[in-house]
Design a protein around this motif. Structure first.
Motif, PDB file in Angstrom:
ATOM      1  N   ASN A 150      -5.419  43.822 -39.697  1.00 20.07           N
ATOM      2  CA  ASN A 150      -5.008  43.474 -38.714  1.00 20.07           C
ATOM      3  C   ASN A 150      -6.557  43.851 -37.934  1.00 20.07           C
ATOM      4  O   ASN A 150      -7.812  43.946 -37.768  1.00 20.07           O
ATOM      5  CB  ASN A 150      -4.321  44.468 -38.515  1.00 20.07           C
ATOM      6  CG  ASN A 150      -3.279  44.919 -38.036  1.00 20.07           C
ATOM      7  OD1 ASN A 150      -2.285  44.274 -38.364  1.00 20.07           O
ATOM      8  ND2 ASN A 150      -3.438  46.339 -39.561  1.00 20.07           N
ATOM      9  N   THR A 152      -8.428  44.052 -34.600  1.00 15.47           N
ATOM     10  CA  THR A 152      -8.510  45.522 -34.102  1.00 15.47           C
ATOM     11  C   THR A 152      -9.540  45.232 -32.231  1.00 15.47           C
ATOM     12  O   THR A 152      -9.119  45.766 -31.603  1.00 15.47           O
ATOM     13  CB  THR A 152      -9.425  46.524 -34.480  1.00 15.47           C
ATOM     14  OG1 THR A 152     -10.761  46.547 -35.302  1.00 15.47           O
ATOM     15  CG2 THR A 152      -8.092  47.161 -35.669  1.00 15.47           C
ATOM     16  N   ASN A 153     -10.337  44.477 -32.578  1.00 20.61           N
ATOM     17  CA  ASN A 153     -10.737  43.733 -31.333  1.00 20.61           C
ATOM     18  C   ASN A 153     -11.565  42.798 -31.528  1.00 20.61           C
ATOM     19  O   ASN A 153     -12.335  41.618 -32.888  1.00 20.61           O
ATOM     20  CB  ASN A 153     -12.004  45.006 -31.365  1.00 20.61           C
ATOM     21  CG  ASN A 153     -12.701  44.942 -29.891  1.00 20.61           C
ATOM     22  OD1 ASN A 153     -12.396  43.776 -28.657  1.00 20.61           O
ATOM     23  ND2 ASN A 153     -14.537  45.030 -29.965  1.00 20.61           N
ATOM     24  N   GLN A 185       3.999  33.544 -27.786  1.00 23.69           N
ATOM     25  CA  GLN A 185       3.133  34.583 -27.850  1.00 23.69           C
ATOM     26  C   GLN A 185       1.825  33.540 -26.939  1.00 23.69           C
ATOM     27  O   GLN A 185       1.522  33.517 -26.033  1.00 23.69           O
ATOM     28  CB  GLN A 185       2.651  34.967 -29.106  1.00 23.69           C
ATOM     29  CG  GLN A 185       4.095  35.796 -29.086  1.00 23.69           C
ATOM     30  CD  GLN A 185       2.856  36.935 -30.638  1.00 23.69           C
ATOM     31  OE1 GLN A 185       2.429  37.486 -30.398  1.00 23.69           O
ATOM     32  NE2 GLN A 185       4.121  36.926 -32.064  1.00 23.69           N
ATOM     33  N   LEU A 211      -4.349  40.101 -28.532  1.00 15.02           N
ATOM     34  CA  LEU A 211      -4.516  42.111 -29.096  1.00 15.02           C
ATOM     35  C   LEU A 211      -4.643  43.186 -28.509  1.00 15.02           C
ATOM     36  O   LEU A 211      -3.986  44.346 -28.713  1.00 15.02           O
ATOM     37  CB  LEU A 211      -5.959  41.531 -29.800  1.00 15.02           C
ATOM     38  CG  LEU A 211      -6.317  42.862 -30.920  1.00 15.02           C
ATOM     39  CD1 LEU A 211      -5.753  43.043 -31.641  1.00 15.02           C
ATOM     40  CD2 LEU A 211      -7.945  42.784 -30.832  1.00 15.02           C
ATOM     41  N   HIS A 212      -5.223  42.903 -26.818  1.00 18.11           N
ATOM     42  CA  HIS A 212      -5.315  44.500 -25.556  1.00 18.11           C
ATOM     43  C   HIS A 212      -3.879  44.704 -25.766  1.00 18.11           C
ATOM     44  O   HIS A 212      -3.524  45.936 -25.432  1.00 18.11           O
ATOM     45  CB  HIS A 212      -5.605  44.116 -24.945  1.00 18.11           C
ATOM     46  CG  HIS A 212      -7.603  43.727 -25.387  1.00 18.11           C
ATOM     47  ND1 HIS A 212      -7.505  44.695 -26.620  1.00 18.11           N
ATOM     48  CD2 HIS A 212      -8.360  42.992 -24.335  1.00 18.11           C
ATOM     49  CE1 HIS A 212      -9.273  44.811 -25.634  1.00 18.11           C
ATOM     50  NE2 HIS A 212      -9.867  44.004 -25.462  1.00 18.11           N
ATOM     51  N   HIS A 214      -0.824  44.535 -28.074  1.00 17.86           N
ATOM     52  CA  HIS A 214      -0.629  45.152 -29.006  1.00 17.86           C
ATOM     53  C   HIS A 214       0.989  43.675 -29.138  1.00 17.86           C
ATOM     54  O   HIS A 214       1.508  44.129 -29.471  1.00 17.86           O
ATOM     55  CB  HIS A 214       0.038  45.924 -28.544  1.00 17.86           C
ATOM     56  CG  HIS A 214      -1.232  47.378 -28.203  1.00 17.86           C
ATOM     57  ND1 HIS A 214      -1.983  47.589 -29.422  1.00 17.86           N
ATOM     58  CD2 HIS A 214      -1.297  47.939 -27.793  1.00 17.86           C
ATOM     59  CE1 HIS A 214      -3.255  48.404 -28.929  1.00 17.86           C
ATOM     60  NE2 HIS A 214      -2.766  47.961 -27.822  1.00 17.86           N
ATOM     61  N   SER A 215       1.010  43.020 -28.762  1.00 11.37           N
ATOM     62  CA  SER A 215       2.267  41.703 -28.767  1.00 11.37           C
ATOM     63  C   SER A 215       1.005  40.909 -29.429  1.00 11.37           C
ATOM     64  O   SER A 215       2.477  39.660 -29.607  1.00 11.37           O
ATOM     65  CB  SER A 215       2.013  41.030 -27.313  1.00 11.37           C
ATOM     66  OG  SER A 215       0.813  40.785 -26.779  1.00 11.37           O
ATOM     67  N   SER A 216       0.930  40.754 -30.599  1.00 11.34           N
ATOM     68  CA  SER A 216      -0.023  39.274 -30.847  1.00 11.34           C
ATOM     69  C   SER A 216       0.690  39.413 -32.946  1.00 11.34           C
ATOM     70  O   SER A 216       0.303  40.764 -33.180  1.00 11.34           O
ATOM     71  CB  SER A 216      -2.050  39.229 -31.351  1.00 11.34           C
ATOM     72  OG  SER A 216      -1.880  38.575 -31.992  1.00 11.34           O
ATOM     73  N   THR A 217       1.094  38.819 -33.426  1.00  8.22           N
ATOM     74  CA  THR A 217       0.820  38.777 -34.699  1.00  8.22           C
ATOM     75  C   THR A 217       0.329  38.521 -35.907  1.00  8.22           C
ATOM     76  O   THR A 217       0.211  38.396 -36.586  1.00  8.22           O
ATOM     77  CB  THR A 217       2.580  37.951 -35.444  1.00  8.22           C
ATOM     78  OG1 THR A 217       2.044  36.974 -34.731  1.00  8.22           O
ATOM     79  CG2 THR A 217       3.690  39.113 -34.248  1.00  8.22           C
ATOM     80  N   LYS A 219      -2.859  37.824 -37.965  1.00  7.43           N
ATOM     81  CA  LYS A 219      -3.694  38.687 -38.921  1.00  7.43           C
ATOM     82  C   LYS A 219      -5.520  37.240 -39.366  1.00  7.43           C
ATOM     83  O   LYS A 219      -5.349  36.893 -39.102  1.00  7.43           O
ATOM     84  CB  LYS A 219      -2.641  38.785 -40.050  1.00  7.43           C
ATOM     85  CG  LYS A 219      -2.137  40.038 -39.836  1.00  7.43           C
ATOM     86  CD  LYS A 219      -2.105  40.821 -40.605  1.00  7.43           C
ATOM     87  CE  LYS A 219      -1.452  42.281 -40.624  1.00  7.43           C
ATOM     88  NZ  LYS A 219      -1.027  43.163 -41.785  1.00  7.43           N
TER      89      LYS A 219
END
Length: 565
Positions: A150, A152-153, A185, A211-212, A214-217, A219
């Motif tokens: 994932n 993360t940033n 998205q 990402l911020h 929390h709606s992204s798939t 990877k």
């Protein structure tokens, strides 16, 4: 599946190469970036390729023409304001196309191995960003990735922090977006971002927002040893040309650089002739702690640096000259003898004969398989050769042959009688057995043999090749004065000067490091002998000369090593 290539940018940093053409028209080893990329994409049965053009777009379209019609359907979108926008606008122009199908998104200034597309397209995850572990050559957007891949940033350029560099991954700028990800998205946020922030941004900023929220798939897919490069300027082009050079010339492309291999972090340098056990961490920490001061201040001139070098080696200040590496001093000495015959023992370190004309060189070749020779051998051979200078590397490079100190002094006495200057390069002497007693860098020895010069590189046994330090010592003070006039007043930098200043605190560490290396060399020698196609020549230096006696030729062995980089 389809592909979209963003190719609207001007590529100003490539200078003349993009004066009349867009960046993807630049050639790497005779192949244009766009041709390489289209050929790679054509292998995956894509429905179509969409290219967003802008700067010199018509030239690109005309160049591509219909050459790929039989393998790939190509369409174009024009960015008319390429000079006032960034890649977010180019992608926004293609947003409708982006939503029509699963998409491979690429930037046009990339060169990469085919396998990277295979990894991306064949992976089960529908939405992926290819990423690579951060290396020093990388620039631009970084990401942080957890153990489940994932992201993360997203770390934009301005937020990059070198203290966190070991956890960063660089976005390769090759993505796989499913049509669902694009539709529901990415594109909605792309539109909103452009309305609020304008068009002079990067499309990764939208991924960062997703990402911020929390709606992204999306990877991450880290690559491993796959080769790739992003070409922004002429240095990038030079490095990419080396990395992607043909296997038969690759070793030549690396060799002609003579160093700077930090630009190729995965490369193993088999010619790295320095001490791996010195300097110690504490010494490096002291250098780091003074980085700002050293960077922002001039170094001292030759008077102070020869004082420091004299302290370093325990010889008189008037007997020593400091060089920007031994190479600078080799040049000066060889110019001193520009009209003379010079005795050279082969095989040897190329920098010495390379500074001479061919007709100046009087070569000596040891007549045995291990390239061994004695003082008597040299005196007998050069007795009637009318040379003015004799070169002795001790231990020799590349054979590792070592002539005992008493034999060297016997040779020095003979040279004095014959009116021959003797130059002894003892750059590797600290790796010899009984090293403390093998050096010639003592005032009494130099005074007794004023026609003898002693050269020493501080790169080799001291493990600091990047500082570029070397010395020459002789009791011929007139020669030292002439040499000091030949080099510039600030011929070494502040970092090198500071190293000379603090070395005394770490001298005991150095002695231990050399002893540790000698023990390690014995183990390495034993292990090398277990390779059936090598004959290993004994050495008292930090390298071994090997003869390839079976299986490969020498050149083939080198190419095998380079090919594995």
């Amino acid at each position: 599946m389809q592909a979209i290539i963003l190719a609207a940018g001007m590529g100003k940093r490539l200078g003349e190469l993009t004066k009349n053409n867009t960046k993807c028209m630049v050639e790497v080893n005779g192949i244009r970036l766009i041709d390489r990329m289209i050929t790679q994409l054509s292998k995956f049965n894509l429905n179509r390729l969409v290219i967003v053009v802008g700067y010199e777009g018509k030239k690109l379209i005309d160049y591509i023409g219909h050459r790929y019609d039989d393998i790939l359907k190509i369409e174009y979108i024009n960015n008319p304001i390429y000079d006032r926008t960034n890649n977010i606008y180019s992608l926004a122009l293609a947003k409708e196309e982006l939503c029509k199908d699963d998409t491979i998104l690429l930037e046009s200034d990339l060169i990469f191995e085919d396998r990277m597309l295979e990894l991306l397209i064949n992976h089960r995850d529908p939405d992926l960003a290819l990423v690579a572990k951060y290396e020093t050559w990388m620039d631009g957007t970084m990401v942080c990735v957890d153990n489940d891949r994932n992201i993360t940033n997203f770390v934009p350029k301005e937020a990059f922090c070198y203290e966190n560099a070991d956890v960063y991954y660089k976005t390769v700028n090759i993505y796989k977006f499913s049509s669902e990800f694009s539709k529901y998205q990415y594109v909605p946020f792309l539109e909103a971002y452009c309305r609020v922030m304008g068009n002079n941004e990067y499309y990764e900023q939208v991924l960062r927002i997703l990402l911020h929220l929390h709606s992204s798939t999306l990877k991450a897919l880290p690559i491993t040893n796959e080769k790739w490069y992003e070409i922004d300027d002429v240095q990038d082009l030079d490095i990419a040309s080396t990395i992607f050079s043909d296997k038969d010339i690759k070793w030549k492309e690396y060799h002609k650089r003579y160093g700077g291999y930090w630009r190729f972090p995965q490369m193993l340098d088999y010619c790295y002739l320095v001490n791996p056990f010195f300097p110690p961490k504490r010494m490096k920490d002291e250098l780091r702690a003074n980085f700002d001061t050293l960077l922002e201040n001039y170094p001292s001139g030759m008077q102070i640096n020869s004082l420091l070098a004299g302290k370093y080696f325990g010889v008189k200040q008037d007997y020593i000259v400091v060089g920007n590496g031994a190479a600078e001093l080799i040049k000066v000495v060889m110019e001193e003898h520009s009209g003379d015959k010079v005795g050279i023992i082969y095989p040897t370190f190329d920098e010495y004969p390379n500074r001479l004309r061919k007709e100046q060189i009087v070569p000596f070749f040891p007549q045995n398989k291990n390239f061994e020779y004695t003082a008597e051998d040299l005196m007998a051979y050069f007795e009637d050769k009318n040379i003015s200078l004799m070169m002795l590397i001790n231990p020799d490079n590349p054979s590792g042959h070592f002539m005992p100190k008493n034999d060297v002094l016997q040779l020095a006495e003979w040279c004095a009688i014959k009116g021959i200057r003797l130059l002894v390069d003892e750059s590797f002497v600290d790796f010899t057995y009984g090293a403390v007693d093998n050096s010639l860098l003592y005032d009494d020895i130099l005074t007794a043999y004023p026609h003898m010069m002693v050269m020493k590189s501080i790169s080799k046994s001291y493990g600091v090749p990047g500082l570029r330090l070397g010395i020459l010592a002789t009791a011929d003070i007139d020669l030292i004065v002439r040499m000091k006039k030949e080099v510039s007043i600030w011929n070494i930098n502040s970092f090198a000067e500071f190293y000379l200043q603090i070395y005394g605190k770490y001298e005991k560490d150095y002695i231990k490091a050399c002893a540790k290396f000698i023990a390690e060399r014995e183990t390495f020698y034993t292990e090398l002998q277990s390779i059936p196609y090598l004959r290993v020549i004994p050495s008292q230096a930090n390298y071994f000369l090997c003869e390839v006696i079976a299986k490969y030729k020498g050149g083939e062995t080198m190419r095998v090593k380079v090919r594995s980089v």
